[in-house]
Design an enzyme around this catalytic site. Sequence first.
Site, short mmCIF file in Angstrom:
data_model
loop_
_atom_site.label_atom_id
_atom_site.label_comp_id
_atom_site.label_asym_id
_atom_site.label_seq_id
_atom_site.Cartn_x
_atom_site.Cartn_y
_atom_site.Cartn_z
N GLY A 124 0.80 -1.22 0.00
CA GLY A 124 0.00 0.00 0.00
C GLY A 124 0.83 1.27 0.00
O GLY A 124 0.37 2.33 0.39
N GLY A 126 2.57 2.59 -2.71
CA GLY A 126 2.75 3.26 -4.00
C GLY A 126 3.98 2.77 -4.74
O GLY A 126 4.42 3.40 -5.70
N GLU A 162 -6.41 -5.66 -13.52
CA GLU A 162 -6.66 -4.58 -12.55
C GLU A 162 -7.91 -3.77 -12.94
O GLU A 162 -8.74 -3.45 -12.10
CB GLU A 162 -5.42 -3.68 -12.52
CG GLU A 162 -5.44 -2.62 -11.48
CD GLU A 162 -4.69 -3.00 -10.21
OE1 GLU A 162 -5.12 -2.55 -9.15
OE2 GLU A 162 -3.70 -3.73 -10.27
N ASP A 174 2.74 0.81 -14.31
CA ASP A 174 3.32 -0.05 -13.26
C ASP A 174 3.65 -1.43 -13.82
O ASP A 174 4.75 -1.94 -13.65
CB ASP A 174 2.34 -0.20 -12.09
CG ASP A 174 1.95 1.14 -11.51
OD1 ASP A 174 2.60 2.14 -11.85
OD2 ASP A 174 0.98 1.18 -10.74
#
Length: 387
Positions: A124, A126, A162, A174
Amino acid sequence: MKEKMLQKFQELFGSEGEIKTYFAPGRVNLIGEHTDYNGGHVFPCALTIGTYAVARKNNDKTLRFYSMNFENIGTKISSIEELKYDKSENWINYPKAVIWAMKEKGYNIDSGMDVVYYGNIPYGSGLSSSASIEVLTGFILKDLFNLDVDMTDIALIGQLAENKYVGVNCGIMDQFAIANGSKDCAIFLDTSNLKYEYAPVKLSNAKIVIMNTNKKRGLGDSKYNERRAECEEALKELQTKLDINSLGELTEEEFEANKDLIKSDIRQKRAKHAVYENQRTLKAVKALENNNIELLGKLMIASHDSLRDDYEVTGNELDTIVAESLKQDGVIGARMTGAGFGGCAVSIVENDKVDSFIENVGKEYKNKIGYEADFYVVEVGDGPKIL
Ligand code: GLA
């Protein structure tokens, strides 16, 4: 760690058959934030921290997943025929999502697998722990099922997972940075066509220091989708006059000359960030190429200002840690990284000032925010591999 994981795997699933160990990195974005779903450029790099997995194909239709980070959840079992999002299953939705997306894309996954995961990316924060699990799972499937799928496709499958399974409308940055990571290089990616180049991260006498505010993203995901929708709306308004496909196609001058087509101040600010941040990314890549680290640092600072004032995705914790960083001796640049709303900031700091930087920023952050920040002096690493 490999030994410990193998031991756990055998304890849970036995030692028969071919058992393999895999790794996929996390990522940090140097500059180019919230540009990837606006057809702009990004400049991330893969890290040497990431997610490990021990995996084996099995002969039934069952998926057995276990994470050494969430031992309290234990082994979760699901069928490859029935892959439904289940909020209570926490992290397990990510590997399940990837198997779902692989099947959606027509790849043949005809039996199950048993996997033990372990990650050393702070969750969590980033630094893309979820994209790391996604790309790792895609890479394992490619290997175990002999799939003819390249690393960019694995990234796209992770993004589909996602977007459509987990429900976060993220861009490609990402998954792409993780899938295509290369040691000591940042990836200069044009998200409008997925063309990319590697750019050596030569920081002469400086290091990348990541600062974790330890503020978890929380509400971030809904705000993320909101920002994306605002940019899409602004683009539509600009398209009433301009022949463009994305905000990434505009220069600063073109934006200024046409911004009045955008009928709300908020949307104008969001679009301004997307356009200017894309241009800053182009300049930053040139600066690094020319060994102009000072300029790279200035662009990072301008990026943070824009994310704070125009895109409004920083928040008190990120603003505080960046402001305190910029007061230190030896700092070249600092900015939030990733989606924002908490999580990490990235800074470039001269080698011999790294210790005092961490000590001073840590102290001031704790004074102002009330809890500790964490610091990681990171190395730029490769993409997924079999260990
Ligand atoms: C998250 C998303 C990326 C990107 C960044 C912001 O990390 O997953 O696609 O949009 O936020 O730059």
